[in-house]
Design an enzyme around this catalytic site. Sequence first.
Site, PDB file in Angstrom:
ATOM      1  N   SER B  11       0.853  -1.200   0.000  1.00 19.37           N
ATOM      2  CA  SER B  11       0.000   0.000   0.000  1.00 19.37           C
ATOM      3  C   SER B  11       0.878   1.235   0.000  1.00 19.37           C
ATOM      4  O   SER B  11       1.507   1.547  -1.014  1.00 19.37           O
ATOM      5  CB  SER B  11      -1.013  -0.029   1.145  1.00 19.37           C
ATOM      6  OG  SER B  11      -0.395  -0.007   2.401  1.00 19.37           O
ATOM      7  N   HIS B  38      -2.824  -0.816  -3.087  1.00 19.52           N
ATOM      8  CA  HIS B  38      -3.988  -0.031  -2.646  1.00 19.52           C
ATOM      9  C   HIS B  38      -4.017   1.270  -3.421  1.00 19.52           C
ATOM     10  O   HIS B  38      -2.999   1.915  -3.600  1.00 19.52           O
ATOM     11  CB  HIS B  38      -3.881   0.298  -1.150  1.00 19.52           C
ATOM     12  CG  HIS B  38      -4.202  -0.872  -0.278  1.00 19.52           C
ATOM     13  ND1 HIS B  38      -4.109  -0.825   1.082  1.00 19.52           N
ATOM     14  CD2 HIS B  38      -4.614  -2.134  -0.574  1.00 19.52           C
ATOM     15  CE1 HIS B  38      -4.457  -1.993   1.596  1.00 19.52           C
ATOM     16  NE2 HIS B  38      -4.757  -2.805   0.605  1.00 19.52           N
ATOM     17  N   ASP B 130      -3.825  -5.160   5.978  1.00 25.06           N
ATOM     18  CA  ASP B 130      -4.374  -5.917   4.857  1.00 25.06           C
ATOM     19  C   ASP B 130      -3.233  -6.650   4.164  1.00 25.06           C
ATOM     20  O   ASP B 130      -2.270  -6.018   3.722  1.00 25.06           O
ATOM     21  CB  ASP B 130      -5.088  -4.972   3.876  1.00 25.06           C
ATOM     22  CG  ASP B 130      -5.628  -5.726   2.660  1.00 25.06           C
ATOM     23  OD1 ASP B 130      -6.041  -6.891   2.817  1.00 25.06           O
ATOM     24  OD2 ASP B 130      -5.611  -5.148   1.565  1.00 25.06           O
TER      25      ASP B 130
END
Lengths: 278, 190
Positions: B11, B38, B130
């Site tokens: 991310s 992301h 995540d």
Amino acid sequence: MVLEKSVLGPEDIEVRLLVDRVYQLYGYDFRNYAAASLKRRIRNFLRMEGLASIAELQRCVLQDRACVERLLLGLTVNTTAMFRDPSFYVAFREQVVPILRTYPFIRIWHAGCSTGQEVYSMAILLQETGIYHRCRIYATDTNEQVLQTARNGIYPQSQMQEYTQLYLKAGGSRSFSEYYTASHGSAILRPALRQHVVFGLHNLVTDGSFNEFNVILCRNVLIYFNQTLQNQVHKLFYSSLCKFGILGLGKQETLRFTAYEHQYEPLVRIEKLYRRRD
Amino acid sequence: MAFELVVVGTSLGGLSALRNMLRSLPRDFPTAIAIVQHRHKDSDIALTAFLQQFTSLPVGEVEDKTQILPGHVYMAPANYHLLVEPGIFSLSTDEPVSYARPSIDVLLESAADAYGERLIGVLLTGANQDGVQGLAAVKARGGATIVQSPETAECPVLPQAAIASVSVDQVLPLSAITAHLIHLCSPAGR
């Protein structure tokens, strides 16, 4: 080679047994849904219901009709928004509407309309381009509960700010607030918007064609099907479209990996708008 | 059994990490690579075009049912989850997972299901958790796991979380990750 790769694990077999059972008992056919996302949603459903295993869910499915209803909702995806992917609407306004103007009467099938936001978006676009009075939109979904929401056309007012932004990006030419009345935290869409919309139950997996259409919109629905089922539904769409009729798919969907690639030509390639060849 | 797929999640800071990783992969890298970075839901294909500048491997944004081919780099599109089935990708617009769509966990877990020990899972720099569950699934299914060493990551949160909860096979600085991938994916790599 592919067969060798797809050796089923124990969980895959349980999933298969579950969807077979649901089909036998209730006629809802998830057997050709895309396996990875189906499995994911079943796992989520187990968590939400506090069930320990798919086997336990099997037992519930057998005994508890309410659980089945929740499962059906849990296995379908209802992500939607008004003017979702605004550039699609810009392309539709500029490239498709001029074609539709040449028809005296325009039939549009919105397959997999979910809670209706994208149907109303299309109604607004057609109204703003002055052809809505010649249109009839058949908006269908497999689920009666989401269809009822669609018929009501009442959405949380908290979403209106986002929808307004999307409306403007989609080339909307008025003030978006003209299209709804705010009341107690809800936005009630103007009933005139559904004057030419017919909402109805239709299951893409098990039901057949019911009319001939100038436009079929089916966006972000086929991604949940495997390729066998996608081809089956494309067959249905192809046979339900008039010659030179228009097919609109979701942003990341394509005809390229289907058996119907050569039956259409791209109208707006990047927006996945296709036109049926004769 | 040879590795057939590399799945990568990142991310915050991912753009420059991915650029460096792709830049040092040889043009004959034999394995498919799928990446979740992301990104904002309205972001366009500029990310793919940006990364393509740094590699001669073809980089593309996944469309539903895209076939997984060796030596190709596949990016998860904005606002869709990317899932792996045997030999193909599929997409979904299910709810975001840990606020993310695409979610790294969704990619890694589905890839672990479909590819088992023929899979390599890689987590790079990132600002939230995540990816951790996904890497655990890769490990549990017998795949290889690699995490960028936190001290070399622009944002160490994700690498640290992964190392804390998964017994990761290799923790490496970015430059060594590429070399290790090349080694693992070579005929003698396993």
